[in-house]
Design an enzyme around this catalytic site. Structure first.
Site, mmCIF file in Angstrom:
data_model
loop_
_atom_site.group_PDB
_atom_site.id
_atom_site.type_symbol
_atom_site.label_atom_id
_atom_site.label_comp_id
_atom_site.label_asym_id
_atom_site.label_seq_id
_atom_site.Cartn_x
_atom_site.Cartn_y
_atom_site.Cartn_z
ATOM 1 N N CYS A 184 14.588 23.006 -8.051
ATOM 2 C CA CYS A 184 15.028 23.211 -9.443
ATOM 3 C C CYS A 184 13.880 23.572 -10.392
ATOM 4 O O CYS A 184 14.126 23.847 -11.562
ATOM 5 C CB CYS A 184 15.780 21.971 -9.948
ATOM 6 S SG CYS A 184 14.695 20.575 -10.297
ATOM 7 N N ASN A 237 0.824 -1.207 0.000
ATOM 8 C CA ASN A 237 0.000 0.000 0.000
ATOM 9 C C ASN A 237 0.857 1.254 0.000
ATOM 10 O O ASN A 237 2.003 1.243 0.463
ATOM 11 C CB ASN A 237 -0.944 -0.005 1.204
ATOM 12 C CG ASN A 237 -1.940 -1.133 1.103
ATOM 13 O OD1 ASN A 237 -2.124 -1.692 0.026
ATOM 14 N ND2 ASN A 237 -2.566 -1.485 2.214
ATOM 15 N N GLY A 245 -5.277 -9.106 3.286
ATOM 16 C CA GLY A 245 -5.951 -8.314 2.253
ATOM 17 C C GLY A 245 -5.193 -8.133 0.959
ATOM 18 O O GLY A 245 -5.117 -7.017 0.453
ATOM 19 N N HIS A 263 5.828 -0.372 -2.831
ATOM 20 C CA HIS A 263 5.417 0.473 -3.965
ATOM 21 C C HIS A 263 5.520 1.961 -3.664
ATOM 22 O O HIS A 263 4.940 2.768 -4.378
ATOM 23 C CB HIS A 263 3.984 0.108 -4.384
ATOM 24 C CG HIS A 263 3.866 -1.294 -4.896
ATOM 25 N ND1 HIS A 263 2.716 -2.047 -4.809
ATOM 26 C CD2 HIS A 263 4.782 -2.099 -5.499
ATOM 27 C CE1 HIS A 263 2.922 -3.250 -5.343
ATOM 28 N NE2 HIS A 263 4.168 -3.304 -5.752
ATOM 29 N N ALA A 323 -10.601 -7.840 7.667
ATOM 30 C CA ALA A 323 -9.310 -7.618 8.328
ATOM 31 C C ALA A 323 -9.506 -7.088 9.753
ATOM 32 O O ALA A 323 -8.852 -7.553 10.690
ATOM 33 C CB ALA A 323 -8.486 -6.628 7.513
HETATM 34 P P1 NAD Z 1 -6.140 -6.057 -4.713
HETATM 35 O O1 NAD Z 1 -6.970 -4.874 -5.020
HETATM 36 O O2 NAD Z 1 -5.651 -6.856 -5.852
HETATM 37 O O3 NAD Z 1 -6.890 -7.086 -3.748
HETATM 38 C C1 NAD Z 1 -7.443 -6.713 -2.528
HETATM 39 C C2 NAD Z 1 -7.633 -7.976 -1.681
HETATM 40 O O4 NAD Z 1 -8.140 -7.588 -0.415
HETATM 41 C C3 NAD Z 1 -8.617 -8.978 -2.281
HETATM 42 O O5 NAD Z 1 -8.059 -10.273 -2.172
HETATM 43 C C4 NAD Z 1 -9.870 -8.849 -1.386
HETATM 44 O O6 NAD Z 1 -10.575 -10.060 -1.238
HETATM 45 C C5 NAD Z 1 -9.236 -8.422 -0.077
HETATM 46 N N1 NAD Z 1 -10.112 -7.618 0.792
HETATM 47 C C6 NAD Z 1 -10.930 -6.605 0.421
HETATM 48 N N2 NAD Z 1 -11.516 -6.067 1.492
HETATM 49 C C7 NAD Z 1 -11.049 -6.743 2.578
HETATM 50 C C8 NAD Z 1 -11.282 -6.658 3.974
HETATM 51 N N3 NAD Z 1 -12.121 -5.750 4.511
HETATM 52 N N4 NAD Z 1 -10.644 -7.512 4.794
HETATM 53 C C9 NAD Z 1 -9.790 -8.456 4.272
HETATM 54 N N5 NAD Z 1 -9.529 -8.577 2.962
HETATM 55 C C10 NAD Z 1 -10.152 -7.735 2.122
HETATM 56 O O7 NAD Z 1 -4.999 -5.493 -3.796
HETATM 57 P P2 NAD Z 1 -3.483 -5.854 -3.765
HETATM 58 O O8 NAD Z 1 -3.332 -7.328 -3.778
HETATM 59 O O9 NAD Z 1 -2.914 -5.053 -2.654
HETATM 60 O O10 NAD Z 1 -2.884 -5.280 -5.151
HETATM 61 C C11 NAD Z 1 -3.245 -4.047 -5.672
HETATM 62 C C12 NAD Z 1 -2.100 -3.074 -5.828
HETATM 63 O O11 NAD Z 1 -2.710 -1.828 -5.782
HETATM 64 C C13 NAD Z 1 -1.110 -3.082 -4.716
HETATM 65 O O12 NAD Z 1 0.096 -3.365 -5.265
HETATM 66 C C14 NAD Z 1 -1.132 -1.690 -4.097
HETATM 67 O O13 NAD Z 1 0.099 -1.044 -4.352
HETATM 68 C C15 NAD Z 1 -2.120 -0.928 -4.867
HETATM 69 N N6 NAD Z 1 -3.203 -0.292 -4.093
HETATM 70 C C16 NAD Z 1 -2.943 0.320 -2.913
HETATM 71 C C17 NAD Z 1 -3.967 0.898 -2.198
HETATM 72 C C18 NAD Z 1 -3.637 1.559 -0.890
HETATM 73 O O14 NAD Z 1 -2.546 2.103 -0.731
HETATM 74 N N7 NAD Z 1 -4.565 1.494 0.074
HETATM 75 C C19 NAD Z 1 -5.270 0.872 -2.685
HETATM 76 C C20 NAD Z 1 -5.504 0.264 -3.925
HETATM 77 C C21 NAD Z 1 -4.455 -0.330 -4.603
#
Ligand code: NAD
Length: 245
Positions: A151, A102, A188, A119, A233
């Site tokens: 700059c 995240n 998550g 990231h 979560a």
């Molecule tokens: P993803 O979007 O691919 O998957 C999210 C996962 O979280 C899913 O498996 C889903 O089932 C699970 N999930 C959703 N709500 C949940 C909850 N309340 N409790 C438990 N699990 C839950 O996310 P990813 O695998 O992190 O990949 C996406 C990419 O996008 C990452 O690399 C990240 O850098 C980026 N991203 C970051 C943010 C952030 O900073 N919050 C938000 C969106 C995407």
């Protein structure tokens, strides 16, 4: 008979080196939607926004949308119980570090100290010319795009855009933590974003037990996961906290 929460808590209590590996799902209950899925960010916005050349070639068009998603919207979010329990686990000596995909800074806002950001982080900006970094609250975000205060060249949010390299330190620190770990708590994530997704696999190959918290099955569930805690979560981490503290 022991339930899955008890088994997970026992693994953590017996471990000398536990890490967490988190994805967008841990922040969903803070109001930040994941990228993919029904309510995902990419259902509303075009992912090409985060192709670096698109930002650099046409910043006045792309910056307002990047600002809307990552600054007007993300910046309203606060850490939730899952972030808070991880921070407490670290302060109580039950967790060494958080490896996160995240970019929302919520682990640090919850009080986690050792956070490896695979990231990058949206709360900092970097100059692509002189490499100076600036915290977001020192910048005027309505400028299109924000410019370097040293700059004058274009600034970019300090999270990785599509096709950019993983920050070297975050990568090496995460791999090292994975190799040392006895337990990994995955929270998550779909485990589909490479190379971040390999971190729990590195840990498993080094002998770690894998605890997974997710609403749904992921790429880990039927491959490397030892204890699957299906659920939100926040609720699951609160149940775990009752057994740990
Ligand atoms: P993803 O979007 O691919 O998957 C999210 C996962 O979280 C899913 O498996 C889903 O089932 C699970 N999930 C959703 N709500 C949940 C909850 N309340 N409790 C438990 N699990 C839950 O996310 P990813 O695998 O992190 O990949 C996406 C990419 O996008 C990452 O690399 C990240 O850098 C980026 N991203 C970051 C943010 C952030 O900073 N919050 C938000 C969106 C995407």
């Amino acid at each position: 008979m022991k339930n899955e929460i008890d088994i997970a808590a026992d693994y953590i209590k017996e471990s000398n080196y536990t890490i967490a590996f988190t994805g967008a799902g841990i922040s969903a209950e803070s109001g930040i939607p994941p990228f993919r899925g029904e309510n995902g960010i990419w259902n509303k916005y075009d992912p090409n926004l985060l192709v670096l050349s698109n930002y650099l070639n046409n910043p006045t068009k792309t910056w307002p949308v990047i600002k809307e998603i990552f600054y007007d919207f993300f910046s309203k979010a606060n850490p939730n119980a899952a972030h808070n329990v991880l921070a407490k686990m670290e302060s109580e000596g039950l967790l060494k570090s958080v490896v996160t995909q995240n970019i929302d800074n919520l682990h640090q806002m919850a009080g986690s100290k050792t956070v490896y950001e695979f990231h990058g982080n949206s709360h900092t900006f970097v100059c692509l010319h002189c490499h100076s970094k600036f915290p977001v609250d020192e910048l005027e975000l309505n400028e299109m795009p924000p410019l370097c205060k040293k700059c004058g060249k274009i600034l970019k949010p300090d999270f990785i855009f599509f096709g950019e390299q993983i920050p070297t330190d975050a990568y090496s620190n995460s791999v090292e933590a994975a190799e040392k770990s006895h337990v990994v708590i995955i929270i998550g994530t779909t485990g589909e974003v490479v190379p971040a997704s390999t971190i729990p696999i590195v840990a498993k190959r080094s002998g770690a037990k894998i605890i997974e918290i997710n609403l749904e099955s992921s790429s880990y569930t039927n491959s490397i996961t030892d204890v699957c805690l299906k659920g939100k979560a926040t609720e699951t981490m609160n149940l775990l906290a009752e057994k740990l503290f």
